[in-house]
Design a protein around this motif. Structure first.
Motif, PDB file in Angstrom:
ATOM      1  N   GLN A  83     -73.155  41.431 -62.558  1.00 29.46           N
ATOM      2  CA  GLN A  83     -74.046  42.065 -62.889  1.00 29.46           C
ATOM      3  C   GLN A  83     -75.130  41.011 -63.734  1.00 29.46           C
ATOM      4  OE1 GLN A  83     -72.885  45.709 -63.896  1.00 29.46           O
ATOM      5  NE2 GLN A  83     -74.295  46.747 -62.367  1.00 29.46           N
ATOM      6  N   ASP A  84     -76.242  41.478 -64.045  1.00 31.79           N
ATOM      7  CA  ASP A  84     -77.244  40.409 -64.928  1.00 31.79           C
ATOM      8  C   ASP A  84     -76.501  41.344 -66.488  1.00 31.79           C
ATOM      9  OD1 ASP A  84     -78.148  38.833 -63.401  1.00 31.79           O
ATOM     10  OD2 ASP A  84     -79.823  39.868 -63.685  1.00 31.79           O
ATOM     11  N   ARG A  85     -76.275  40.392 -67.682  1.00 31.15           N
ATOM     12  CA  ARG A  85     -75.681  40.999 -68.982  1.00 31.15           C
ATOM     13  C   ARG A  85     -76.817  41.739 -69.852  1.00 31.15           C
ATOM     14  NH1 ARG A  85     -70.655  38.593 -71.088  1.00 31.15           N
ATOM     15  NH2 ARG A  85     -71.879  36.817 -71.329  1.00 31.15           N
ATOM     16  N   TRP A  86     -77.402  42.790 -70.574  1.00 33.52           N
ATOM     17  CA  TRP A  86     -78.292  42.423 -71.541  1.00 33.52           C
ATOM     18  C   TRP A  86     -78.030  43.334 -72.658  1.00 33.52           C
ATOM     19  CZ3 TRP A  86     -80.799  46.999 -71.804  1.00 33.52           C
ATOM     20  CH2 TRP A  86     -80.459  48.191 -70.953  1.00 33.52           C
ATOM     21  N   PHE A  87     -78.498  43.509 -73.659  1.00 32.92           N
ATOM     22  CA  PHE A  87     -78.147  44.172 -74.588  1.00 32.92           C
ATOM     23  C   PHE A  87     -79.436  44.502 -75.351  1.00 32.92           C
ATOM     24  CE2 PHE A  87     -77.803  40.448 -77.368  1.00 32.92           C
ATOM     25  CZ  PHE A  87     -77.993  40.621 -79.214  1.00 32.92           C
ATOM     26  N   ALA A  88     -79.719  45.690 -76.002  1.00 34.88           N
ATOM     27  CA  ALA A  88     -80.772  46.532 -76.286  1.00 34.88           C
ATOM     28  C   ALA A  88     -80.664  46.972 -77.937  1.00 34.88           C
ATOM     29  CB  ALA A  88     -81.958  47.544 -76.387  1.00 34.88           C
ATOM     30  N   ALA A  89     -81.140  46.325 -78.605  1.00 28.31           N
ATOM     31  CA  ALA A  89     -81.284  46.472 -80.545  1.00 28.31           C
ATOM     32  C   ALA A  89     -82.477  47.104 -81.160  1.00 28.31           C
ATOM     33  CB  ALA A  89     -81.015  45.669 -80.880  1.00 28.31           C
ATOM     34  N   ALA A  90     -82.602  48.148 -82.093  1.00 29.47           N
ATOM     35  CA  ALA A  90     -83.548  48.539 -82.622  1.00 29.47           C
ATOM     36  C   ALA A  90     -83.294  47.765 -84.373  1.00 29.47           C
ATOM     37  CB  ALA A  90     -83.115  49.369 -82.376  1.00 29.47           C
TER      38      ALA A  90
END
Length: 307
Positions: A83-90
């Motif tokens: 799977q394509d890996r990503w993360f979000a950050a505030a």
């Protein structure tokens, strides 16, 4: 398995700030390309282009910056192999301040490099509660084609463009409940389409969207926080022969100070919305746009049927 550890994610953000500063200081597109991709890269390059079109006396001195890692709120999903890996950050650009923007970092499969693909300025500092597992990792949902949500990224994108194109009268105000961000888009439509009075017209429309990737985090109420991008155009046209549009210095990179009978501007934008699981309006909680192109026939040029 998690996309990466908390410490690794913070290192990605720190490295991004460092390389971004070095690239911005000399408008180095090749260096920037090592830490940015997607709509973020397109927006940054347009800023470089606009700056390079200004007289040197009008170019602002670049001031280095960085995200405050100590206040960053990370949303790191788990992914299966392949799977394509990503993360979000505030994130906040000011130490000790609550996060004011939401960013998405994605791993580029070819070179295994983490790059910033989207940043949205939020219209407030309160984000929805993201669903977390017992180890603190964020749950994801499909951003497009998801029938379990009131609206997917494609529906949201169409509604955002409608806010600009019609003031929300077709789908915008049906898909979104009023928020500061959606109201601002409608205000842009209302004010811009009236700016010329009887001397000209302004029409907003969907543009060719090269950035179709969208990202969604599951919220604790069963809905989702959806991060997506859109492209729209704004075409200004004089009402009659003998009138002209005089480009200002911020357009110089594209229009070179030459008067035009019509100008089409292209904007690439990053958007963030919260979407309920049940059939109810979504909330646009932020968007960020950059002009990436401008073109149009010069005054006195051969007749054209281009708007």
């Amino acid at each position: 398995m998690p996309a990466l550890s908390d410490a690794q994610a913070r290192a990605v953000i720190t490295n991004y700030s460092k390389i971004n500063n070095a690239a911005n200081a000399r408008r180095d597109r090749t260096l920037l390309d090592t830490v940015e991709d997607g709509p973020m890269y397109a927006m940054s390059v347009s800023d470089y282009t606009e700056t390079e079109g200004l007289p040197k006396a009008d170019r602002k001195v670049y001031k280095p910056w960085s995200y405050d890692i100590s206040s960053a709120k990370l949303y790191i999903p788990r992914f299966t192999t392949g799977q394509d890996r990503w993360f979000a950050a505030a994130l906040s650009g000011k130490k000790g301040k609550d996060p004011s923007r939401i960013a998405v970092f994605a791993e580029q499969p070819k070179d295994k490099r983490w790059e910033l693909v989207s940043v949205v300025d939020l219209d407030g500092t309160t984000l929805p509660d993201i669903a977390l597992d017992k180890d603190g990792y964020a749950a994801t949902v499909k951003a497009t084609g998801n029938k379990q949500l009131a609206a997917d990224a494609d529906v949201l994108r169409t509604a955002v463009i409608d806010n600009f194109a019609t003031g929300g009268t077709t789908t915008g105000t049906k898909v979104f409940e009023p928020t500061r961000s959606s109201q601002q888009q409608i205000k842009v439509h209302d004010e811009t389409t009236r700016k010329f009075g009887k001397l000209g017209t302004t029409v907003f429309a969907a543009g060719t969207n090269r950035f179709k990737d969208a990202y969604a985090l599951k919220t604790s109420d069963g809905g989702a926080l959806v991060l997506f991008a859109h492209t729209h155009t704004q075409t200004d046209t004089v009402a009659q022969s003998g009138l002209q549009i005089n480009p200002d210095k911020d357009d110089n990179a594209w229009l070179h100070g030459i008067p035009r009978t019509s100008v089409t501007y292209t904007f690439v934008c990053a958007d963030a919305a919260t979407v309920p699981a049940k059939a109810a309006p979504s909330r646009l909680i932020g968007y960020t746009c950059a002009r990436t192109d401008a073109s149009g026939p010069p005054v006195g040029s051969a007749p054209t049927d281009r708007a």
